[in-house]
Design a protein around this motif. Structure first.
Motif, mmCIF file in Angstrom:
data_model
loop_
_atom_site.group_PDB
_atom_site.id
_atom_site.type_symbol
_atom_site.label_atom_id
_atom_site.label_comp_id
_atom_site.label_asym_id
_atom_site.label_seq_id
_atom_site.Cartn_x
_atom_site.Cartn_y
_atom_site.Cartn_z
ATOM 1 N N TYR A 471 0.718 -1.345 0.051
ATOM 2 C CA TYR A 471 -0.128 -0.057 -0.027
ATOM 3 C C TYR A 471 1.009 1.304 -0.111
ATOM 4 N N VAL A 472 0.263 2.270 -0.709
ATOM 5 C CA VAL A 472 1.055 3.603 -0.365
ATOM 6 C C VAL A 472 -0.285 4.580 -0.124
ATOM 7 N N GLU A 473 -0.239 5.164 1.030
ATOM 8 C CA GLU A 473 -1.276 6.265 1.285
ATOM 9 C C GLU A 473 -1.026 7.618 1.009
ATOM 10 N N THR A 474 -1.930 8.448 0.667
ATOM 11 C CA THR A 474 -1.822 9.721 0.599
ATOM 12 C C THR A 474 -2.563 10.386 1.787
ATOM 13 N N THR A 475 -1.627 10.986 2.591
ATOM 14 C CA THR A 475 -2.121 11.453 4.023
ATOM 15 C C THR A 475 -2.724 12.751 3.717
ATOM 16 N N ALA A 476 -3.670 13.101 4.544
ATOM 17 C CA ALA A 476 -4.593 14.519 4.530
ATOM 18 C C ALA A 476 -3.594 15.531 5.144
ATOM 19 N N ALA A 477 -3.329 16.517 4.375
ATOM 20 C CA ALA A 477 -2.270 17.686 4.614
ATOM 21 C C ALA A 477 -2.710 18.722 3.804
ATOM 22 N N GLN A 478 -1.784 19.445 3.283
ATOM 23 C CA GLN A 478 -2.091 20.805 2.635
ATOM 24 C C GLN A 478 -3.055 21.762 3.272
ATOM 25 N N THR A 479 -2.808 21.760 4.743
ATOM 26 C CA THR A 479 -3.472 22.723 5.658
ATOM 27 C C THR A 479 -2.497 23.314 6.752
ATOM 28 N N THR A 480 -2.963 24.386 7.337
ATOM 29 C CA THR A 480 -2.124 24.771 8.369
ATOM 30 C C THR A 480 -2.504 24.257 9.854
ATOM 31 N N GLU A 481 -1.521 24.531 10.836
ATOM 32 C CA GLU A 481 -1.955 23.800 11.882
ATOM 33 C C GLU A 481 -1.266 24.828 13.088
ATOM 34 N N MET A 482 -1.936 24.793 14.483
ATOM 35 C CA MET A 482 -1.451 25.587 15.452
ATOM 36 C C MET A 482 -0.516 24.860 16.394
ATOM 37 N N GLY A 483 0.588 25.429 16.647
ATOM 38 C CA GLY A 483 1.699 25.206 17.479
ATOM 39 C C GLY A 483 1.976 26.129 18.884
ATOM 40 N N GLY A 484 1.138 25.912 19.751
ATOM 41 C CA GLY A 484 1.336 27.056 20.797
ATOM 42 C C GLY A 484 2.087 26.563 21.921
ATOM 43 N N ILE A 485 3.180 27.081 22.540
ATOM 44 C CA ILE A 485 3.940 26.851 23.574
ATOM 45 C C ILE A 485 3.886 27.748 24.727
ATOM 46 N N ARG A 486 3.259 27.313 25.883
ATOM 47 C CA ARG A 486 3.312 28.194 27.248
ATOM 48 C C ARG A 486 3.852 27.510 28.367
ATOM 49 N N PHE A 487 4.780 28.562 29.056
ATOM 50 C CA PHE A 487 5.626 28.316 29.940
ATOM 51 C C PHE A 487 4.674 28.570 31.189
ATOM 52 N N ASN A 488 4.182 27.832 31.999
ATOM 53 C CA ASN A 488 3.179 28.093 33.282
ATOM 54 C C ASN A 488 3.876 28.293 34.498
ATOM 55 N N ALA A 489 3.018 28.937 35.302
ATOM 56 C CA ALA A 489 3.605 29.510 36.667
ATOM 57 C C ALA A 489 3.959 28.154 37.400
ATOM 58 N N ASP A 490 3.384 26.948 37.300
ATOM 59 C CA ASP A 490 3.624 25.850 38.183
ATOM 60 C C ASP A 490 4.921 25.097 37.916
ATOM 61 N N GLY A 491 5.431 25.764 36.699
ATOM 62 C CA GLY A 491 6.670 24.887 36.304
ATOM 63 C C GLY A 491 6.658 24.115 35.207
ATOM 64 N N THR A 492 5.293 23.733 34.555
ATOM 65 C CA THR A 492 5.068 23.119 33.649
ATOM 66 C C THR A 492 5.032 23.797 32.319
ATOM 67 N N VAL A 493 5.028 23.080 31.039
ATOM 68 C CA VAL A 493 4.966 23.469 29.857
ATOM 69 C C VAL A 493 3.806 22.991 29.258
ATOM 70 N N THR A 494 3.016 23.756 28.353
ATOM 71 C CA THR A 494 1.878 23.298 27.933
ATOM 72 C C THR A 494 1.931 23.337 26.334
ATOM 73 N N ILE A 495 1.774 22.363 25.622
ATOM 74 C CA ILE A 495 1.779 22.200 24.048
ATOM 75 C C ILE A 495 0.257 22.772 23.786
#
Length: 788
Positions: A471-495
């Motif tokens: 098999y060869v698959e054609t994946t769904a793409a050619q779209t945009t996507e969000m990538g946010g990164i937040r450094f939180n007050a409790d020392g964690t990091v949120t994607i």
């Protein structure tokens, strides 16, 4: 090196890209601490129950709600008349028939008002104080429906004189799709040394996710804002569908999704029930909850597959493919779903070429309305159907041409040196090593030892067959996507990203990307996907897109964090930003041991670090990618089955899968994805089928009648990665979520037919149930010459 720097270095070693990291969400889920939609209870919520048609086709004369409204606890009984202010559920695909006309369909109303078009079509919604009261009242709603003739098969629905579902779609044909040069293909077939044809039915399937659909609607009158809590495949996409139906501005609609118990395409789109409960919430000024039951899911969740096709291949005298032609029908069901027409048309077209050099391709599909539940994406969404078409006929052609099936495939492979390769399907494979991958699969599956294993099975009274599929698959793409990164007050990091986990293990895989890029400790990383108010865009999860799109977005956002961090670290370290390097989670002055860790830098910023003008005030980033190009994951699955000829019972006894997914973020997750997808392919081949009788009633309306694969049906599935990373995204990833089905479906089917070839059986439609297999064997025996 301080403790946090050491922590970052260890995290990179143990949890970076390519490591087999366990899913971080699993401990919570196995303890029963997941939060699925039905686990949510809002203060003052009422309960909704849908009233569905028991007629597959008919004109609605009257819906008598008088008795239901008078029953204890009933707050409202809604009909189509109450929802006229809202828009219908649409299919916005830019597909056109061969004459240039767009899809012929009518947007689906949340509640049927003029006609019902399948058993399960919702006609009313009852809302009460308790679920028991709502159920009782729903039974008191009296429907006056004048029955009309029904039609359930797409081929039958397209015949002259068949019952018509819509005036807008004469002959019940919503889309008459055509791809390719008909004349050139016809000429290639006319000149071919060999032409091989095969009828092939992809039977209808019920999706059967472990978690039924559920939703809670809210409306805040003060802010005029709608909120829907619902299982989904992406909150941003569902929000956009709902805002169009509700006629509301984007900032007045919010979708929240917690844990999701599977979807396989089914939970991606808006459903009528969501419109009903949102309206009821506004009407009653209180939250309204609806949860489906399994019997309702069988008729209200969209179904999968249901294609009736003929596949044809023209070969030259050496067994080289000259042209490929696929023609037939795709069953849309009673309504045109958001994605339904895409699957047997564009998606099959892009995926049927597989690994083979195919100069010419023609696909002609009529998408047809029938009096059945609507059809839409099911795991693979056209990819496994394309793989089944080409792989079944390659095996069949090998017999017709007298060429070994392995040799026939080898002769037609696209070679690595030919990459990038412009396929006749209109796509360009950017990279891949099809012959090398095939060779490894044959070796790992020990195909040479099959004859001995077959002899051993025969001594045990069993038939043994070997099936292989590329098999060869054609994946769904050619779209945009969000990538946010937040450094939180409790020392964690949120994607923050707009795909959505419904079983894929995103929390671990995406955290591994962040560990690799920023050296952030794995255990400190969190993932936020299920709140549309937190997203600026989001493509959802589907089409094996998540690693490519969210992975790209996270990688690019990380680069921006590093860029900002260098400027901040330069100030902290009293150096020039141009002298700052970033290595393993640390900003370092080049050529020195002076450094500050990224987590320490985040702490200093939270503590009020004073920065000069022009220096970024935070490490936090909100990023949106440019459109990300599609990729072409590929693989070869090799399967062996044993069949008891006295009962027809088939067992998969050996399974090897070698796949090219480019860069593998987490091999443990990839193995699980392949195993799950392969089992869904196995289920379709051997067990599953949604069956309607000629009158339009669903015969297989429960697990008493619909056979799902169980644990004892599952073989050990050995998964090997043969990566050829792509350059179309910064990670080199190609996607893997649906590939198991694309490989498993044709491989298991080919294995069964290979076992039955001992009796001269060369084709059998799915599902290849014990009954169907046993009858095929007995019929073949009856035709065999009697011994003298």
């Amino acid at each position: 090196m301080d403790d946090r720097t050491t922590e970052a270095a260890l995290s990179l070693t143990k949890f970076g890209v390519g490591q087999p990291v366990r899913r971080s969400e699993d401990p919570k889920l196995v303890r029963g601490e997941g939060r699925y939609t039905d686990d949510i209870g809002l203060k003052g919520q009422a309960y909704a129950v849908m009233v569905r048609s028991s007629e597959p086709h008919g004109i609605i004369g009257n819906i008598d709600t008088t008795g239901a409204k008078a029953m204890p606890g009933v707050l409202a009984v809604l009909t189509g008349e109450d929802l006229k202010a809202y828009g219908g559920l649409k299919c916005n695909l830019p597909l056109k028939s061969k004459d240039g006309s767009p899809i012929k369909y009518r947007p689906r109303p949340a509640l049927a008002g003029d006609k019902v078009r399948f058993v399960g079509d919702p006609v009313a919604c009852v809302v009460a104080e308790t679920i028991a009261q709502a159920k009782d009242a729903a039974e008191a709603v009296v429907l006056d429906i004048k029955p009309l003739p029904a039609v359930v098969g797409a081929r039958d629905a397209a015949k002259p004189g068949a019952p018509q579902l819509y005036d807008e779609a004469p002959g019940n044909i919503a889309l008459d799709y055509h791809y390719g040069d008909k004349d050139k293909v016809a000429d290639a077939f006319a000149k071919a040394a060999h032409v091989v044809r095969m009828p092939l039915i992809n039977q209808r399937l019920v999706v059967n996710s472990i978690e039924p659909r559920s939703a809670i609607g809210e409306f805040d009158a003060a802010s005029e804002k709608w909120t829907l809590h619902s299982c989904s495949q992406g909150v941003f996409g569902l929000k956009n569908m709902l805002k169009d139906i509700l006629g509301a501005p984007a900032d007045k609609v919010r979708v929240l999704t917690g844990n999701v118990g599977g979807s396989f395409g089914m939970k991606a789109a808006a459903y009528p029930e969501y419109v009903c409960i949102l309206h009821a919430a506004r009407l009653l000024k209180r939250p309204v909850k609806w949860t489906d039951e399994r019997s309702g899911s069988f008729v209200s969740d969209h179904h999968g597959r249901d294609y009736d096709m003929t596949v044809e291949v023209a070969f030259d005298a050496d067994g080289l493919i000259q042209a490929l032609r696929l023609s037939g029908y795709g069953n849309l069901g009673g309504y045109c779903s958001a994605f339904g027409p895409l699957l047997p048309t564009v998606n099959v077209t892009k995926n049927i070429i597989s690994m083979y050099r195919t100069p010419l391709l023609e696909v002609a599909t009529q998408c047809v309305f029938t009096n059945t539940t609507h059809v839409s994406a099911y795991r693979g969404a056209g990819r496994p159907e394309g793989a089944l078409s080409i792989e079944r006929i390659m095996d069949y052609a090998a017999g017709e041409l007298g060429i070994d099936r392995i040799e026939l495939r080898k002769r037609n492979f696209i070679k690595a040196k030919e990459m990038p390769f412009a396929a006749a399907s209109g796509v360009t494979y950017d990279c891949g090593d099809f012959p090398g991958l095939f060779k490894e699969a044959i070796e790992r599956a020990d195909v040479k030892g099959f004859k001995q294993r077959k002899r051993e099975s025969k001594r045990a009274g069993k038939l043994r067959g070997l099936g292989l599929a590329c098999y060869v698959e054609t994946t769904a793409a050619q779209t945009t996507e969000m990538g946010g990164i937040r450094f939180n007050a409790d020392g964690t990091v949120t994607i923050v990203t707009g795909t959505l986990d419904y079983g894929q293990g995103h929390a671990s895989a995406f955290a591994q990307v962040l560990v690799e890029k920023l050296g952030v400790p794995f255990e400190r990383i969190r993932l936020l996907q299920g709140d549309s108010d937190q997203l600026v865009t989001g493509g959802g999860t589907g089409g094996s897109r998540s690693a490519m799109l969210s992975g790209t977005a996270i990688a690019q956002a990380s680069d921006k964090v590093i860029e900002n961090g260098k400027q901040i670290a330069a100030h902290v370290l009293e150096a020039s930003a141009g002298d700052i390097e970033f290595k393993s989670g640390r900003f370092v002055i080049a050529g020195t041991d002076r450094a500050v860790g990224i987590m320490e830098l985040a702490d200093q910023l939270r503590a009020g670090l004073k920065l000069p003008d022009g220096v970024p005030a935070t490490l936090d980033v909100t990023h949106v990618t440019e459109p990300v190009a599609g990729t072409y994951p590929n693989g070869v699955h090799v399967v062996e089955v044993e069949i008891d000829p006295d009962t027809g019972l088939t067992r998969v006894v050996k399974y090897d899968a070698v796949n090219d997914f480019g860069t593998v973020l987490n091999p443990m997750l990839v193995e699980g994805q392949i195993q799950g997808g392969a089992m869904q392919g196995l289920g379709q081949v051997l067990l599953e089928q949604a069956v309607y009788d000629s009158g339009g009633q669903l015969v297989t309306g429960s697990f008493m009648d619909y056979a799902m694969p169980r644990a004892h049906d599952a073989p050990m599935i050995h998964v090997t990665n043969h990566p050829v990373p792509t350059k179309s995204n910064p990670l080199g990833a190609k996607g893997c979520g649906e590939a198991g089905t694309s490989g498993g479906l044709p491989a298991v089917a080919n294995a069964v037919i290979d076992a039955l070839s001992d009796y001269g059986i060369r084709h059998l439609e799915m599902p290849m149930t014990p009954s169907r297999v046993w009858h095929a064997i007995e019929d073949a025996k009856a035709k065999m010459p009697k011994a003298s």
